[in-house]
Structures are given as structure tokens and as C-alpha cells.
Design an enzyme around this catalytic site. Structure first.
Site, PDB file in Angstrom:
ATOM      1  N   THR A  56       0.838  -1.200   0.000  1.00  0.00           N
ATOM      2  CA  THR A  56       0.000   0.000   0.000  1.00  0.00           C
ATOM      3  C   THR A  56       0.874   1.251   0.000  1.00  0.00           C
ATOM      4  OG1 THR A  56      -1.744  -1.199   1.166  1.00  0.00           O
ATOM      5  CG2 THR A  56      -1.851   1.216   1.226  1.00  0.00           C
ATOM      6  N   MET A  59       2.079   1.988  -3.438  1.00  0.00           N
ATOM      7  CA  MET A  59       0.997   2.518  -4.269  1.00  0.00           C
ATOM      8  C   MET A  59       0.763   3.997  -3.949  1.00  0.00           C
ATOM      9  SD  MET A  59      -2.916   1.159  -4.716  1.00  0.00           S
ATOM     10  CE  MET A  59      -3.386   1.589  -3.040  1.00  0.00           C
ATOM     11  N   VAL A  60       0.730   4.324  -2.663  1.00  0.00           N
ATOM     12  CA  VAL A  60       0.533   5.718  -2.240  1.00  0.00           C
ATOM     13  C   VAL A  60       1.671   6.595  -2.765  1.00  0.00           C
ATOM     14  CG1 VAL A  60       0.553   7.227  -0.209  1.00  0.00           C
ATOM     15  CG2 VAL A  60      -0.903   5.192  -0.248  1.00  0.00           C
ATOM     16  N   MET A  63       1.077   7.248  -6.372  1.00  0.00           N
ATOM     17  CA  MET A  63      -0.053   8.169  -6.541  1.00  0.00           C
ATOM     18  C   MET A  63       0.383   9.609  -6.263  1.00  0.00           C
ATOM     19  SD  MET A  63      -3.066   5.999  -4.719  1.00  0.00           S
ATOM     20  CE  MET A  63      -4.114   4.857  -5.630  1.00  0.00           C
ATOM     21  N   GLU A  64       1.145   9.816  -5.192  1.00  0.00           N
ATOM     22  CA  GLU A  64       1.610  11.159  -4.872  1.00  0.00           C
ATOM     23  C   GLU A  64       2.553  11.679  -5.949  1.00  0.00           C
ATOM     24  OE1 GLU A  64       3.744  13.798  -1.377  1.00  0.00           O
ATOM     25  OE2 GLU A  64       2.704  11.950  -0.828  1.00  0.00           O
ATOM     26  N   GLY A  83       3.316  17.211   0.301  1.00  0.00           N
ATOM     27  CA  GLY A  83       2.185  16.351   0.569  1.00  0.00           C
ATOM     28  C   GLY A  83       1.549  16.736   1.887  1.00  0.00           C
ATOM     29  N   HIS A  90      -6.849   0.392  -0.754  1.00  0.00           N
ATOM     30  CA  HIS A  90      -6.141  -0.600  -1.573  1.00  0.00           C
ATOM     31  C   HIS A  90      -7.146  -1.716  -1.872  1.00  0.00           C
ATOM     32  CE1 HIS A  90      -1.886  -2.483  -2.181  1.00  0.00           C
ATOM     33  NE2 HIS A  90      -2.704  -2.782  -3.167  1.00  0.00           N
TER      34      HIS A  90
END
Length: 156
Positions: A56, A59-60, A63-64, A83, A90
Site C-alpha cells: 500500500t 501505491m501511495v 499516486m503522490e 504532501g 487498496h
């Protein structure tokens, strides 16, 4: 009565109007495509590897990065973006060797806050979705905060 300050106030003292360059508007999109590698799997310092699946936190991170790709071309020379928050679910697993595409779409400009809808897909399905918020800050204020934090850590 003393005024309370949030941690974000360190970046917003002497606040000015942030004037990102013309052209940044809702609907702008960016993507990041990666192939899942062993360093992207769920691993914890105390526990070691948990399972050989795309984590996860990876993935984050992607994405950022997609959100930053939208914002960076529109920042003025004295500005940066940090950020601020992320809310992601997820949805499905992805294994090592599979390709993942993280996509960000700008949905809101609210003063210094830039809000993106984010999603990630592997080659078969949607694996994650949510929102990510960046905040525009002055580079000089951010550099001062970083220097202060480095001195604090160095004082240990």
C-alpha cells in the site's frame, strides 16, 4: 489569550497569495507507470517481508508522484508543494513483475491546497483509489523548516 498554531503554520507564516502559473486547472492529469519490484513489496522494519505483493505504501508513493507531476510545471520559482494528506483504499493485490499505472486528476484548487483524485490499476483491474492533497509553500520557508529539523536531529 495566546493564539494556537498548527504545524502547517510553520510553512504559512507571512502568508502571501500563491500565484501558480496560468494553466493549472481541474481536469489536468498525470500518470506514473512502474513494474513491481521486490523493494516495493510489503516489508516492515521489525517484521521483515510480510508477503510478496505490491505494498500500500508503494501505491501511495506512486499516486503522490503522479500528483506532483501535475503541479510542478505550474509552480513559480519561489514555490514548492508538499504532501499534506492522502486517503486511499487498496482494492486488489498485484504481484512482483506486474505493471502498475497510478493516475492523478486535479479536482480542486482551494487557495494553497491542490486536491487530486488518484487511482491505480494493474494489467487486470483497479487496485486502488482515493484522494491526495498537496499544499503550495514558499521554498524559503520550507528550507528554514528543514534546517530547523536537521538541527534538532543533530542535537541528539
Amino acid at each position: 489569550m495566546p493564539q494556537k498554531h498548527s504545524s502547517q503554520d510553520h510553512l504559512s507564516a507571512d502568508r502571501t497569495l500563491y500565484n501558480v502559473k496560468q494553466g493549472l486547472h481541474p481536469g489536468a492529469e498525470a500518470t506514473v507507470t512502474v513494474t513491481v519490484t521486490p523493494d516495493m513489496v510489503a516489508t516492515f522494519e521489525e517484521l521483515g517481508p510480510v508477503h510478496p505483493l505490491y505494498s500500500t505504501w508503494s501505491m501511495v508513493r506512486h499516486m503522490e508522484l503522479a500528483c506532483r507531476k501535475i503541479i510542478l510545471p505550474y509552480l513559480e520559482p519561489g514555490e514548492d508543494a508538499v504532501g499534506h494528506s492522502i486517503s486511499v483504499t487498496h482494492l486488489a493485490p498485484t504481484g512482483i513483475g506486474e505493471r502498475v499505472t497510478a493516475r492523478a486528476r486535479l479536482i480542486e484548487l482551494d487557495g494553497r491546497r491542490i486536491v487530486c483524485a488518484v487511482e491505480a490499476h494493474n494489467e487486470h483491474e483497479r487496485i486502488g483509489e482515493g484522494t491526495q492533497v498537496q499544499v503550495v509553500v514558499r521554498k524559503d520557508r520550507l528550507a528554514a523548516l528543514i534546517e530547523q529539523l536537521q538541527r534538532r536531529v543533530g542535537a541528539r
